[in-house]
Motif scaffolding. Sequence first.
Motif, PDB file in Angstrom:
ATOM      1  N   ARG A 137       0.838  -1.188   0.000  1.00  0.00           N
ATOM      2  CA  ARG A 137       0.000   0.000   0.000  1.00  0.00           C
ATOM      3  C   ARG A 137       0.876   1.242   0.000  1.00  0.00           C
ATOM      4  N   PHE A 138       0.553   2.154  -0.903  1.00  0.00           N
ATOM      5  CA  PHE A 138       1.215   3.445  -0.919  1.00  0.00           C
ATOM      6  C   PHE A 138       0.155   4.541  -0.810  1.00  0.00           C
ATOM      7  N   ARG A 139      -0.878   4.285  -0.025  1.00  0.00           N
ATOM      8  CA  ARG A 139      -1.966   5.239   0.131  1.00  0.00           C
ATOM      9  C   ARG A 139      -1.449   6.547   0.722  1.00  0.00           C
ATOM     10  N   GLY A 140      -1.706   7.639   0.005  1.00  0.00           N
ATOM     11  CA  GLY A 140      -1.332   8.960   0.501  1.00  0.00           C
ATOM     12  C   GLY A 140       0.150   9.272   0.462  1.00  0.00           C
ATOM     13  N   VAL A 141       0.952   8.417  -0.158  1.00  0.00           N
ATOM     14  CA  VAL A 141       2.403   8.631  -0.202  1.00  0.00           C
ATOM     15  C   VAL A 141       2.768   9.507  -1.400  1.00  0.00           C
ATOM     16  N   ASN A 142       3.797  10.326  -1.259  1.00  0.00           N
ATOM     17  CA  ASN A 142       4.277  11.166  -2.356  1.00  0.00           C
ATOM     18  C   ASN A 142       5.339  10.402  -3.144  1.00  0.00           C
ATOM     19  N   LEU A 143       4.999  10.048  -4.385  1.00  0.00           N
ATOM     20  CA  LEU A 143       5.919   9.323  -5.264  1.00  0.00           C
ATOM     21  C   LEU A 143       6.186  10.128  -6.531  1.00  0.00           C
ATOM     22  N   SER A 144       6.010  11.433  -6.449  1.00  0.00           N
ATOM     23  CA  SER A 144       6.141  12.291  -7.626  1.00  0.00           C
ATOM     24  C   SER A 144       7.531  12.198  -8.246  1.00  0.00           C
ATOM     25  N   GLY A 145       7.539  12.117  -9.578  1.00  0.00           N
ATOM     26  CA  GLY A 145       8.785  12.159 -10.328  1.00  0.00           C
ATOM     27  C   GLY A 145       9.577  10.876 -10.377  1.00  0.00           C
ATOM     28  N   LEU A 146       9.084   9.815  -9.736  1.00  0.00           N
ATOM     29  CA  LEU A 146       9.839   8.555  -9.738  1.00  0.00           C
ATOM     30  C   LEU A 146       9.744   7.836 -11.084  1.00  0.00           C
ATOM     31  N   ASP A 152       6.319  -4.637 -11.978  1.00  0.00           N
ATOM     32  CA  ASP A 152       5.055  -5.324 -11.736  1.00  0.00           C
ATOM     33  C   ASP A 152       4.422  -4.715 -10.495  1.00  0.00           C
ATOM     34  N   LEU A 153       3.433  -3.845 -10.716  1.00  0.00           N
ATOM     35  CA  LEU A 153       2.759  -3.137  -9.634  1.00  0.00           C
ATOM     36  C   LEU A 153       1.286  -3.537  -9.575  1.00  0.00           C
ATOM     37  N   SER A 154       0.994  -4.723 -10.059  1.00  0.00           N
ATOM     38  CA  SER A 154      -0.391  -5.192 -10.050  1.00  0.00           C
ATOM     39  C   SER A 154      -0.904  -5.300  -8.618  1.00  0.00           C
ATOM     40  N   PHE A 155      -2.166  -4.895  -8.427  1.00  0.00           N
ATOM     41  CA  PHE A 155      -2.867  -4.948  -7.142  1.00  0.00           C
ATOM     42  C   PHE A 155      -2.358  -3.930  -6.109  1.00  0.00           C
ATOM     43  N   VAL A 156      -1.372  -3.108  -6.454  1.00  0.00           N
ATOM     44  CA  VAL A 156      -0.839  -2.136  -5.492  1.00  0.00           C
ATOM     45  C   VAL A 156      -1.856  -1.009  -5.274  1.00  0.00           C
ATOM     46  N   ASP A 157      -1.970  -0.551  -4.044  1.00  0.00           N
ATOM     47  CA  ASP A 157      -2.915   0.504  -3.679  1.00  0.00           C
ATOM     48  C   ASP A 157      -2.200   1.854  -3.625  1.00  0.00           C
ATOM     49  N   PHE A 158      -2.474   2.717  -4.638  1.00  0.00           N
ATOM     50  CA  PHE A 158      -1.921   4.069  -4.703  1.00  0.00           C
ATOM     51  C   PHE A 158      -2.980   5.123  -4.366  1.00  0.00           C
ATOM     52  N   SER A 159      -4.077   4.721  -3.756  1.00  0.00           N
ATOM     53  CA  SER A 159      -5.169   5.649  -3.478  1.00  0.00           C
ATOM     54  C   SER A 159      -4.672   6.878  -2.707  1.00  0.00           C
ATOM     55  N   TYR A 160      -5.151   8.043  -3.094  1.00  0.00           N
ATOM     56  CA  TYR A 160      -4.840   9.327  -2.440  1.00  0.00           C
ATOM     57  C   TYR A 160      -3.362   9.704  -2.523  1.00  0.00           C
ATOM     58  N   SER A 161      -2.579   8.972  -3.296  1.00  0.00           N
ATOM     59  CA  SER A 161      -1.153   9.278  -3.386  1.00  0.00           C
ATOM     60  C   SER A 161      -0.895  10.447  -4.330  1.00  0.00           C
ATOM     61  N   CYS A 162       0.280  11.027  -4.210  1.00  0.00           N
ATOM     62  CA  CYS A 162       0.719  12.099  -5.100  1.00  0.00           C
ATOM     63  C   CYS A 162       1.733  11.509  -6.066  1.00  0.00           C
ATOM     64  N   ILE A 163       1.338  11.362  -7.320  1.00  0.00           N
ATOM     65  CA  ILE A 163       2.201  10.713  -8.314  1.00  0.00           C
ATOM     66  C   ILE A 163       2.340  11.610  -9.547  1.00  0.00           C
ATOM     67  N   PHE A 178      -6.009   3.650  -7.822  1.00  0.00           N
ATOM     68  CA  PHE A 178      -5.544   5.027  -7.886  1.00  0.00           C
ATOM     69  C   PHE A 178      -6.651   5.991  -7.489  1.00  0.00           C
ATOM     70  N   GLY A 179      -7.581   5.556  -6.673  1.00  0.00           N
ATOM     71  CA  GLY A 179      -8.702   6.407  -6.301  1.00  0.00           C
ATOM     72  C   GLY A 179      -8.265   7.735  -5.706  1.00  0.00           C
ATOM     73  N   ASP A 180      -8.748   8.842  -6.298  1.00  0.00           N
ATOM     74  CA  ASP A 180      -8.459  10.198  -5.818  1.00  0.00           C
ATOM     75  C   ASP A 180      -6.969  10.533  -5.798  1.00  0.00           C
ATOM     76  N   ALA A 181      -6.180   9.828  -6.584  1.00  0.00           N
ATOM     77  CA  ALA A 181      -4.747  10.125  -6.658  1.00  0.00           C
ATOM     78  C   ALA A 181      -4.503  11.398  -7.475  1.00  0.00           C
TER      79      ALA A 181
END
Length: 303
Positions: A137-146, A152-163, A178-181
């Motif tokens: 889970r990377f919910r709400g995490v800032n991963l901008s610019g990576l 293989d990122l299947s099933f990973v939760d990026f909800s509310y993250s900054c990407i 990616f809900g509300d990302a």
Amino acid sequence: MMGSGVPWPPSQVLLNVGGKKYATTVDTLTQREPESMLGAMFSGRHTVSTDDVTGMIFIDRDGKHFRHILNWLRDGIIPTLQDSEYQELLREAEYYQLLGLVDNINTSLNKRKDNDGSVAELSRTEIIKCIQSDRVRFRGVNLSGLDLSKLDLSFVDFSYSCIRKTNFSRANLQKAKFGDAEAEDSIFQDAILRECELIGANLHGALLDRANLQSANLQDACLTGCSLYEADLRSAHLQSAKLTGANLKGANLEGANLKGAKLNSANLQGANLQRAYLREVDLRDSKLDGAKLGGANLLGAIR
């Protein structure tokens, strides 16, 4: 001519790397990163072939960047370089399996600030370590610019993250969330996004050319100005999605649900909209040349 292999003694090491000559020691090559290719090569467990005349060991790699490799092994520091040079050094570090150097280069690259001043909280190496676990889970995490391309990122939760401006090109993101990302200007080119959840995501200006978005849920998502050239959106859920000015040229939207979506000024040239649900869709000023609309439900569409 290379001599027969002999165990390398614990003394000075002479190297010829891509035509450039270097002198160092076994301690330098083995102590900081003993599990690396160089650490294993000079650990004493293996024999090393040397040139009979010069006593040098030849390594067929870029000699220009090897000085940075040696400085890392000596002092544990990385140089200040341009991004393109960091990418070149990164390739060399990966070849020599210098994981500490790889991590430091990625950290330096990923901490470059994007337009709004935010900084990525994790490096590519840390992401790879995380996705090796069972539940990610990377919910709400800032991963901008990576650069997360090809992972293989299947099933990973990026909800509310900054990407923002994150590179997911050719990544496997099947059933990822990616809900509300916040994903403005991110790159999903050629990525697998089948059955992804992108409800309410902000994908303004994102690049999704040839992405596989079959059965993905993009309800209420902002796709304004996105490029979805030849994207596969069959049976996708795009109810009330904002696609103003989006490039959907050649996209496959067969059976997609676009009820209430805003497609004004969008490019739908050559798009497949057969059996698509287009009720109450805003199609003002959109380009529909060559689009296939057979069996599409256009009741209440604004044209």
